[in-house]
Design a protein around this motif. Structure first.
Motif, PDB file in Angstrom:
ATOM      1  N   TYR A 175       0.819  -1.204   0.000  1.00 21.83           N
ATOM      2  CA  TYR A 175       0.000   0.000   0.000  1.00 21.83           C
ATOM      3  C   TYR A 175       0.856   1.259   0.000  1.00 21.83           C
ATOM      4  O   TYR A 175       0.572   2.214  -0.720  1.00 21.83           O
TER       5      TYR A 175
ATOM      6  N   VAL B  93      -4.085   8.002  -2.185  1.00 21.63           N
ATOM      7  CA  VAL B  93      -4.457   6.628  -1.873  1.00 21.63           C
ATOM      8  C   VAL B  93      -4.749   6.516  -0.385  1.00 21.63           C
ATOM      9  O   VAL B  93      -4.023   7.070   0.440  1.00 21.63           O
TER      10      VAL B  93
ATOM     11  N   PHE C 177      -5.818   3.463   2.609  1.00 23.82           N
ATOM     12  CA  PHE C 177      -5.994   2.048   2.887  1.00 23.82           C
ATOM     13  C   PHE C 177      -6.190   1.775   4.377  1.00 23.82           C
ATOM     14  O   PHE C 177      -6.679   0.725   4.761  1.00 23.82           O
TER      15      PHE C 177
ATOM     16  N   GLU D  15      -9.908   1.028   5.445  1.00 27.00           N
ATOM     17  CA  GLU D  15     -10.354  -0.260   4.905  1.00 27.00           C
ATOM     18  C   GLU D  15      -9.722  -1.408   5.683  1.00 27.00           C
ATOM     19  O   GLU D  15     -10.400  -2.359   6.079  1.00 27.00           O
TER      20      GLU D  15
ATOM     21  N   ARG E  65      -8.293  -3.671   0.272  1.00 29.10           N
ATOM     22  CA  ARG E  65      -7.815  -3.006  -0.952  1.00 29.10           C
ATOM     23  C   ARG E  65      -7.614  -1.519  -0.671  1.00 29.10           C
ATOM     24  O   ARG E  65      -8.355  -0.910   0.094  1.00 29.10           O
ATOM     25  N   SER E  66      -6.646  -0.965  -1.349  1.00 26.88           N
ATOM     26  CA  SER E  66      -6.456   0.484  -1.255  1.00 26.88           C
ATOM     27  C   SER E  66      -7.454   1.155  -2.189  1.00 26.88           C
ATOM     28  O   SER E  66      -7.960   0.542  -3.125  1.00 26.88           O
ATOM     29  N   GLN E  67      -7.728   2.407  -1.900  1.00 25.29           N
ATOM     30  CA  GLN E  67      -8.670   3.147  -2.731  1.00 25.29           C
ATOM     31  C   GLN E  67      -7.989   4.402  -3.260  1.00 25.29           C
ATOM     32  O   GLN E  67      -7.340   5.129  -2.510  1.00 25.29           O
TER      33      GLN E  67
ATOM     34  N   HIS F 183      -8.337   8.038  -4.776  1.00 27.16           N
ATOM     35  CA  HIS F 183      -9.270   9.163  -4.761  1.00 27.16           C
ATOM     36  C   HIS F 183      -8.694  10.306  -5.594  1.00 27.16           C
ATOM     37  O   HIS F 183      -7.489  10.495  -5.636  1.00 27.16           O
TER      38      HIS F 183
END
Length: 130
Positions: free
Chosen positions: A18, A43, A45, A48, A75-77, A79
């Motif tokens: 991550y 990013v 994470f 989550e 999972r990373s997101q 944005h």
């Protein structure tokens, strides 16, 4: 080796992945600082990962497999920052913020890497005594 450290190594490995992704996104923002209309990205994470681990550990039968699965499924997101830019070209990359994020991520990465190294060194030390 996972058995000796529980899920510690797996969790550290996921965090390193991550952090690598976060660093890549920050460097991409810096590379596009002069691109008209480019919107900065970031990013996340931590939320989550925390949510999944909390759910796994709160189960009545919290097993090592449940926690391992929670780590693997997080999972990373990515944005995009859609906030308005003060620049005329529409780009909203803040170089000061990006540089701070790059340094912070590098320190976090080094910290986790040192943690794994220390765990492995303790294992080596213990194995040498037998």
């Amino acid at each position: 080796m996972d058995g000796m450290y529980g899920n510690g190594i797996a969790l550290s490995e996921k965090v390193l992945d991550y952090l690598w992704g976060r660093q890549t996104v920050s460097l991409n923002n810096v590379a596009n600082v002069d691109t008209p209309g480019f919107k900065s990205q970031y990013v996340t994470f931590e939320e989550e990962m925390t949510k999944r681990l909390s759910e796994a550990s709160s189960q009545k039968k919290a097993t090592k497999k449940a926690v391992t699965d929670a780590i693997g499924m997080s999972r990373s997101q990515l944005h995009t920052t859609w906030s308005e830019s003060s620049r005329l070209d529409g780009n909203n990359v803040d170089m000061d913020q990006e540089q701070v994020e790059i340094v912070r991520t590098a320190y976090q990465y080094q910290y986790v890497l040192n943690s794994i190294t220390n765990d492995i060194n303790r294992l080596r030390s213990a194995a040498k005594s037998f």
